[in-house]
Design a protein around this motif. Structure first.
Motif, mmCIF file in Angstrom:
data_model
loop_
_atom_site.group_PDB
_atom_site.id
_atom_site.type_symbol
_atom_site.label_atom_id
_atom_site.label_comp_id
_atom_site.label_asym_id
_atom_site.label_seq_id
_atom_site.Cartn_x
_atom_site.Cartn_y
_atom_site.Cartn_z
ATOM 1 N N SER A 119 -5.618 2.210 6.769
ATOM 2 C CA SER A 119 -5.731 3.359 6.354
ATOM 3 C C SER A 119 -7.199 3.977 6.389
ATOM 4 O O SER A 119 -8.267 3.396 6.182
ATOM 5 C CB SER A 119 -5.278 3.715 4.991
ATOM 6 O OG SER A 119 -3.866 3.036 4.737
ATOM 7 N N GLN A 157 1.130 4.274 -2.942
ATOM 8 C CA GLN A 157 0.790 5.471 -2.976
ATOM 9 C C GLN A 157 1.978 6.369 -3.501
ATOM 10 O O GLN A 157 1.929 7.571 -3.962
ATOM 11 C CB GLN A 157 0.777 6.033 -1.469
ATOM 12 C CG GLN A 157 -0.580 5.332 -0.711
ATOM 13 C CD GLN A 157 -0.326 5.413 0.754
ATOM 14 O OE1 GLN A 157 0.541 5.814 1.508
ATOM 15 N NE2 GLN A 157 -1.364 5.413 1.388
ATOM 16 N N CYS A 172 -10.948 5.010 10.587
ATOM 17 C CA CYS A 172 -10.548 3.918 10.129
ATOM 18 C C CYS A 172 -11.018 2.816 10.536
ATOM 19 O O CYS A 172 -11.587 2.724 11.671
ATOM 20 C CB CYS A 172 -8.994 4.033 10.104
ATOM 21 S SG CYS A 172 -8.308 4.197 11.789
ATOM 22 N N GLU A 203 -5.082 -3.648 0.797
ATOM 23 C CA GLU A 203 -4.442 -3.309 2.341
ATOM 24 C C GLU A 203 -5.109 -4.225 3.162
ATOM 25 O O GLU A 203 -4.412 -4.782 4.152
ATOM 26 C CB GLU A 203 -4.641 -2.017 2.417
ATOM 27 C CG GLU A 203 -4.229 -1.312 3.871
ATOM 28 C CD GLU A 203 -4.448 -0.245 4.233
ATOM 29 O OE1 GLU A 203 -3.768 0.225 5.424
ATOM 30 O OE2 GLU A 203 -5.432 0.415 3.703
ATOM 31 N N THR A 214 0.836 -1.268 -0.012
ATOM 32 C CA THR A 214 0.191 -0.125 -0.005
ATOM 33 C C THR A 214 0.929 1.431 -0.010
ATOM 34 O O THR A 214 0.536 2.337 -0.591
ATOM 35 C CB THR A 214 -0.972 0.133 1.263
ATOM 36 O OG1 THR A 214 -1.607 -1.179 1.084
ATOM 37 C CG2 THR A 214 -1.917 1.273 1.212
ATOM 38 N N GLN A 215 1.866 1.351 0.840
ATOM 39 C CA GLN A 215 2.742 2.494 0.581
ATOM 40 C C GLN A 215 3.456 2.712 -0.605
ATOM 41 O O GLN A 215 3.467 3.647 -0.863
ATOM 42 C CB GLN A 215 3.994 2.181 2.122
ATOM 43 C CG GLN A 215 3.391 2.329 3.396
ATOM 44 C CD GLN A 215 3.472 3.964 3.543
ATOM 45 O OE1 GLN A 215 4.425 4.727 3.800
ATOM 46 N NE2 GLN A 215 2.101 4.395 4.173
#
Length: 540
Positions: free
Chosen positions: A502, A461, A533, A484, A457-458
């Motif tokens: 997130s 982004q 979240c 995620e 996921t990071q």
């Protein structure tokens, strides 16, 4: 490829109540019939590949069910019975008192010639595992394989429910010269498997529906004794089987390995990785997608290793074309992305990554370089493809980076040397230590991106900004959130207590809660909009 089908359908029709038999004959679709369903108090149905037809306006009575039961063999512990010297299978549904309240009468067919599509593999002597959903034709392939092999080898069939060689003490002629061993109860299948090897000196053993851990252990014992093993298991793909804790040993199993710090940095992965535990029981694995279309993994060990490392698989596709000819296609490995000419390029930092530069002039040069690479990556070249970004991954999962790129369908090339890189990606703890590669990158004014965590996921982004993709694209946001969530569930199943996801919109949080419930995990939402979240907890 010529098929000859023998189904003895008249023997199955003879055990049915008269009004159902007459209705079936009027339909005139005997060659397409899959099964007949008779449930107490409901209308009888005939199932075909393209749907279901009602056979009678009269509801099924207990007398109808008893009429069938009186004309077939005895039910075993698995609630299956048959008609002697046929391949038909009748399965019972019972109430809490043990009385039969429903029957599924499945048509058994011997299809001669169906093995032609994989006959070269069957006769090669390699142990073979067939995967596929129920009804796709696994047992039919086993039956024909036993006939073909028995012409030249000693073949023993371990027939747990008499589905391969039919009901009764005399096996159906469709298995050729192969010998059949019946199993008293399904729980004893593993013992009969070992008995077959020890007592009857087979050169090949054929087993249907390996589904228990003891059977998987018995299969490994047989394979280690040099006997060819051909079996089936329920599952659609190799990956499904690998994630099944009961049956994963059939393809080598999975073990958790802890790497040293130096080895983890060299591989570009986290310290704890998954590796194949042992040699696979089966040499070849075939995924049956349709009756005449299959995916073949010729080297199971290499395929499992590729899956665990996140590499691209290169299986073989086999199918029968419109001219009834077997067609074989080999899928090549996915090509690595090419370089972007001579220009240095790198993305703007945001989300999980921050660019670190020294001095004002270095910052200006780095910012310009980052903008140049973003412009280059965002603009397609002459053939309509985006230019690839070369990434030097220090201490982060290279396979996860490739997965993030594949998810977003953008070209990323992971390089091994800093001087070949357009950008550097690393984790916060490595950046703080300023190891030589990071210090060298700053001296060269190569943009360095610092991730908070080593997750797909990071990285996604970060890639959104590299290739100037819209972060607010609903499809991208939803897909990223679901991935995620799936990663978080995997972490919890491996022993973590809780994972916080997130912040997302309410509609996406609802889907995340549903995924957690499906995995038998607990989830709650925390915080206030727009930072609300989902947090998922282990039930233990």
């Amino acid at each position: 490829m010529t098929l000859h089908i023998a189904d003895d359908l008249e023997l199955l029709l003879a055990v049915l109540p008269e009004h159902i038999r007459v209705s079936l004959q009027k339909l005139g679709r005997a060659s397409d019939l899959i099964e007949i369903v008779m449930d107490l108090g409901r209308l009888p149905e005939a199932r075909f590949p393209d749907g279901e037809d009602c056979l009678s306006p009269e509801e099924i009575t207990r007398d109808d069910l008893q009429h069938v039961i009186d004309n077939i063999g005895d039910f075993g512990a698995d609630n299956r019975a048959g008609i002697e010297r046929t391949l038909h299978r009748i399965s019972a549904i019972r109430n809490r008192k043990g009385a039969v309240i429903g029957l599924t009468c499945r048509v058994g067919r011997a299809v001669y010639g169906v093995i032609d599509i994989i006959q070269d593999i069957i006769t090669s002597g390699s142990s073979l595992l067939l995967l596929g959903r129920p009804g796709v034709g696994k047992t039919t392939l086993l039956r024909e394989a036993s006939r073909v092999l028995s012409d030249k080898q000693r073949v023993v069939i371990v027939d747990t429910s008499n589905e391969i060689a039919g009901d009764g003490d005399i096996p159906h002629p469709s298995i050729g010269r192969a010998r059949r061993m019946q199993v008293a109860t399904p729980t004893l299948q593993h013992e009969v498997m070992i008995e077959a090897v020890e007592n009857h000196m087979p050169e090949a053993i054929i087993i249907d529906e390996i589904g228990r851990e003891l059977e998987a252990v018995a299969a490994r014992t047989i394979a280690e004794r040099g006997v060819q093993l051909i079996g089936t298991a329920h599952g659609n793909t190799l990956e499904n089987l690998l994630m099944n804790p009961t049956l994963s040993d059939l393809v080598g199993g999975i073990d958790t390995v802890t790497l040293s710090d130096e080895e983890a940095r060299r591989r570009g992965t986290q310290k704890t990785v998954l590796e194949r535990k042992a040699p696979p029981t089966f040499d070849v694995l075939i995924e049956i997608q349709e009756r005449q279309r299959m995916i073949v993994h010729h080297k199971v060990a290499e395929a499992v290793d590729s899956l665990l490392r996140g590499w691209t698989l290169s299986p073989e596709t086999r199918y029968v074309n419109n001219d009834n000819q077997v067609h074989i296609e080999s899928v090549e490995n996915q090509e690595r992305p090419g370089r972007i000419g001579q220009s240095r390029q790198g993305p703007e930092s945001s989300g999980g990554g921050r660019r670190r530069q020294r001095g004002k002039r270095a910052e200006e040069r780095g910012a310009q370089m980052a903008q140049d690479i973003a412009d280059g990556a965002a603009q397609p070249n002459g053939d309509g493809q985006r230019k690839a970004v070369r990434v030097f991954a220090y201490g982060i999962g290279q396979n996860r980076l490739r997965t993030a790129a594949q998810n977003l369908k953008v070209p990323v090339q992971v390089v091994k040397e800093l001087h070949d890189a357009d950008i550097v990606m690393t984790l916060k703890n490595y950046f703080r230590q300023k190891p030589p590669p990071i210090a060298d990158a700053e001296r060269r004014n190569v943009p360095v991106y610092v991730l908070r965590s080593n997750t797909v996921t990071q990285m996604e982004q970060y890639l959104l900004d590299v290739f100037q993709l819209r972060r607010d694209d609903p499809d991208l946001v939803f897909d990223s959130a679901m991935r995620e969530t799936q990663h978080a569930i995997q972490r919890l199943l491996k022993g973590e207590k809780s994972v916080e996801l997130s912040p997302q919109a309410a509609s996406i949080r609802s889907q995340q809660h549903q995924l957690a419930r499906t995995a038998n995990l607990i989830s709650h939402s925390y915080g206030r909009e727009p930072h609300r979240c989902v947090r998922i907890f282990s039930p233990s």
